[in-house]
Design a protein around this motif. Structure first.
Motif, PDB file in Angstrom:
ATOM      1  N   ILE A  27     -12.441 -42.890  12.111  1.00  0.00           N
ATOM      2  CA  ILE A  27     -13.516 -42.811  13.098  1.00  0.00           C
ATOM      3  C   ILE A  27     -14.722 -42.041  12.570  1.00  0.00           C
ATOM      4  N   ASN A  28     -14.517 -41.232  11.539  1.00  0.00           N
ATOM      5  CA  ASN A  28     -15.636 -40.482  10.976  1.00  0.00           C
ATOM      6  C   ASN A  28     -16.606 -41.372  10.204  1.00  0.00           C
ATOM      7  N   SER A  29     -16.197 -42.597   9.901  1.00  0.00           N
ATOM      8  CA  SER A  29     -17.088 -43.515   9.191  1.00  0.00           C
ATOM      9  C   SER A  29     -17.929 -44.364  10.152  1.00  0.00           C
ATOM     10  N   LEU A  30     -17.725 -44.192  11.463  1.00  0.00           N
ATOM     11  CA  LEU A  30     -18.526 -44.928  12.437  1.00  0.00           C
ATOM     12  C   LEU A  30     -19.963 -44.430  12.424  1.00  0.00           C
ATOM     13  N   LYS A  31     -20.867 -45.311  12.802  1.00  0.00           N
ATOM     14  CA  LYS A  31     -22.294 -44.961  12.847  1.00  0.00           C
ATOM     15  C   LYS A  31     -22.618 -44.264  14.162  1.00  0.00           C
ATOM     16  N   SER A  32     -23.428 -43.212  14.054  1.00  0.00           N
ATOM     17  CA  SER A  32     -23.831 -42.434  15.226  1.00  0.00           C
ATOM     18  C   SER A  32     -25.074 -43.027  15.866  1.00  0.00           C
ATOM     19  N   PRO A  33     -25.190 -42.895  17.195  1.00  0.00           N
ATOM     20  CA  PRO A  33     -26.414 -43.338  17.878  1.00  0.00           C
ATOM     21  C   PRO A  33     -27.624 -42.490  17.455  1.00  0.00           C
ATOM     22  N   THR A  34     -28.799 -42.986  17.728  1.00  0.00           N
ATOM     23  CA  THR A  34     -30.047 -42.315  17.386  1.00  0.00           C
ATOM     24  C   THR A  34     -30.073 -40.894  17.921  1.00  0.00           C
ATOM     25  N   GLY A  35     -30.393 -39.949  17.042  1.00  0.00           N
ATOM     26  CA  GLY A  35     -30.530 -38.552  17.432  1.00  0.00           C
ATOM     27  C   GLY A  35     -29.247 -37.751  17.382  1.00  0.00           C
ATOM     28  N   PHE A  36     -28.104 -38.399  17.189  1.00  0.00           N
ATOM     29  CA  PHE A  36     -26.820 -37.712  17.117  1.00  0.00           C
ATOM     30  C   PHE A  36     -26.485 -37.390  15.666  1.00  0.00           C
ATOM     31  N   SER A  37     -25.731 -36.311  15.447  1.00  0.00           N
ATOM     32  CA  SER A  37     -25.276 -35.955  14.105  1.00  0.00           C
ATOM     33  C   SER A  37     -24.235 -36.969  13.634  1.00  0.00           C
ATOM     34  N   ASP A  38     -23.919 -36.917  12.343  1.00  0.00           N
ATOM     35  CA  ASP A  38     -22.841 -37.750  11.823  1.00  0.00           C
ATOM     36  C   ASP A  38     -21.542 -37.381  12.540  1.00  0.00           C
ATOM     37  N   ILE A  39     -20.665 -38.332  12.662  1.00  0.00           N
ATOM     38  CA  ILE A  39     -19.394 -38.110  13.356  1.00  0.00           C
ATOM     39  C   ILE A  39     -18.444 -37.355  12.433  1.00  0.00           C
TER      40      ILE A  39
END
Length: 143
Positions: A27-39
């Protein structure tokens, strides 16, 4: 020496193939929404009061419509398999959904501090979950 190298490579390859499926989805490789930090560890931060959380879906994370007075958790449907929730015990609220990632069920939440969302905050949460889904080719599931 060549045989030892072949044995070491074979053991390493066998170990990789054996243990990689046990780790499940990354799940850490998922893309974060705009303005959010990396997962990281299933968590992404927008600001001090807003987070995206990704946790394995299990019996304790069931999305049940209505109020559970013993847990202080209230859930209502907002359509498209997304749900508005209020958690009075943790003084948080937000929008959540169930998704399937690499064959496993996860609960994805946009969490805000406080026990109610303004219409603007609710729209932000919904928009953010939809963006997260689009970035990662996910679809909210019926819980």
């Amino acid at each position: 020496m060549k045989n030892i190298n072949k044995i070491i490579i074979s053991i390493a390859l066998f170990s990789f193939l054996l243990f990689t499926p046990l780790n499940g989805a990354d799940i850490n490789s998922l893309k974060s929404p705009t303005g959010f930090s990396d997962i990281t560890d299933g968590l992404s931060i927008y600001d001090l009061h807003t987070k995206l959380s990704i946790d394995k879906y299990n019996d304790t994370s069931n999305i049940t419509i209505g109020s559970n007075s013993t847990s202080g958790y209230n859930v209502s449907s907002i359509g498209d398999n997304m749900y508005y929730y209020i958690d009075n015990k943790s003084n948080t609220t937000g929008v959540e959904e169930k998704v399937k990632i690499d064959g496993e069920d996860y609960l994805v939440c946009i969490i805000k501090e406080g026990n109610q969302l303004s219409n603007e905050d609710k729209s932000f949460c919904i928009k953010t979950l939809k963006e997260f889904n689009n970035l990662n080719n996910l679809k909210p599931l019926n819980p």
